[in-house]
Design a protein around this motif. Sequence first.
Motif, PDB file in Angstrom:
ATOM      1  N   SER A 185      42.255 -68.652 -65.355  1.00 40.85           N
ATOM      2  CA  SER A 185      42.601 -70.011 -65.772  1.00 40.85           C
ATOM      3  C   SER A 185      44.092 -70.263 -65.549  1.00 40.85           C
ATOM      4  O   SER A 185      44.933 -69.459 -65.957  1.00 40.85           O
ATOM      5  N   TRP A 186      44.375 -71.398 -64.910  1.00 39.83           N
ATOM      6  CA  TRP A 186      45.752 -71.745 -64.560  1.00 39.83           C
ATOM      7  C   TRP A 186      46.203 -72.972 -65.349  1.00 39.83           C
ATOM      8  O   TRP A 186      45.474 -73.950 -65.455  1.00 39.83           O
TER       9      TRP A 186
ATOM     10  N   VAL B 171      52.576 -75.916 -61.503  1.00 41.57           N
ATOM     11  CA  VAL B 171      51.571 -74.906 -61.848  1.00 41.57           C
ATOM     12  C   VAL B 171      52.293 -73.650 -62.315  1.00 41.57           C
ATOM     13  O   VAL B 171      53.226 -73.180 -61.662  1.00 41.57           O
ATOM     14  N   TRP B 172      51.855 -73.106 -63.442  1.00 40.33           N
ATOM     15  CA  TRP B 172      52.469 -71.892 -63.975  1.00 40.33           C
ATOM     16  C   TRP B 172      52.360 -70.752 -62.952  1.00 40.33           C
ATOM     17  O   TRP B 172      51.346 -70.637 -62.247  1.00 40.33           O
ATOM     18  N   PRO B 173      53.359 -69.888 -62.865  1.00 43.02           N
ATOM     19  CA  PRO B 173      53.361 -68.840 -61.827  1.00 43.02           C
ATOM     20  C   PRO B 173      52.264 -67.797 -61.991  1.00 43.02           C
ATOM     21  O   PRO B 173      51.834 -67.194 -61.006  1.00 43.02           O
TER      22      PRO B 173
ATOM     23  N   THR C 125      45.836 -68.919 -53.857  1.00 44.33           N
ATOM     24  CA  THR C 125      45.186 -69.480 -55.035  1.00 44.33           C
ATOM     25  C   THR C 125      46.039 -70.555 -55.704  1.00 44.33           C
ATOM     26  O   THR C 125      45.537 -71.625 -56.067  1.00 44.33           O
ATOM     27  N   LYS C 126      47.323 -70.302 -55.864  1.00 41.00           N
ATOM     28  CA  LYS C 126      48.184 -71.251 -56.568  1.00 41.00           C
ATOM     29  C   LYS C 126      48.252 -72.589 -55.838  1.00 41.00           C
ATOM     30  O   LYS C 126      48.260 -73.655 -56.464  1.00 41.00           O
ATOM     31  N   THR C 127      48.287 -72.556 -54.505  1.00 40.04           N
ATOM     32  CA  THR C 127      48.320 -73.798 -53.726  1.00 40.04           C
ATOM     33  C   THR C 127      47.040 -74.597 -53.931  1.00 40.04           C
ATOM     34  O   THR C 127      47.070 -75.824 -54.085  1.00 40.04           O
TER      35      THR C 127
END
Length: 225
Positions: free
Chosen positions: A99-100, A116-118, A161-163
């Motif tokens: 979960s982000w 977005v949190w790192p 994933t973060k992108t």
Amino acid sequence: MEQWKTTAVILSGLWALIEIASFFASGIPSAIFFLLSVYQALVSTYPIIQRIIIYTSLISLGYLIGRRNTTDEQSNEDDDIEEYMPDSLHGCISYNGVSWRASTELVGNSNTRINVWPTPYCPKCQTELTKGRLPSETFEIAKPAWECENCGYTSERGDDTKTTVERIAKRNFERMTTSKGENHSLNTLAKKYAQTHGSKPTGYDIWKLYAEEVDDDVVATNCFP
């Protein structure tokens, strides 16, 4: 001699303008009287025409008054909602088993840059995850993973994933801020919270209500404290 010719041309032009103005000044009243006489003749011959004109005028007037009242009510409602609007939105995106957290500042009712949190959070215990590797039972290289030091939860870690999470968060934030009158609209959610709790909602409160309204597996609430 040339000056006299120029003066004569100017005077001729002015006289022509006066003649044109006189024509319209006399012609317009004549046209008005003519149209009035035609109208009176039609009404005297066909009385229903007068009724149609009266009814149409009344309906048009009622529509304009109703529209103005609706606009005023909507404006007052927007003003009331504005004081309950949070300064930012906070979201929770479930992607690739973790979960982000994501957030965006609100300018008016529009969102700006997405943050977005790192590192993601454990979907089971909401603990911030750490980077690790999945154990391999073969001679293959262990795959990158996210690990929870609190409950032992692990999930494979992707490179982009973060992108992807940023795009998903942006889509959902914009869905809230750009829609009007829907159950998932920002104004609707803020009003619902204010009526229920009598206070200004936080960005987390808005997202929790949003998650109840949309049917989307990536919209989660299990990364909030």
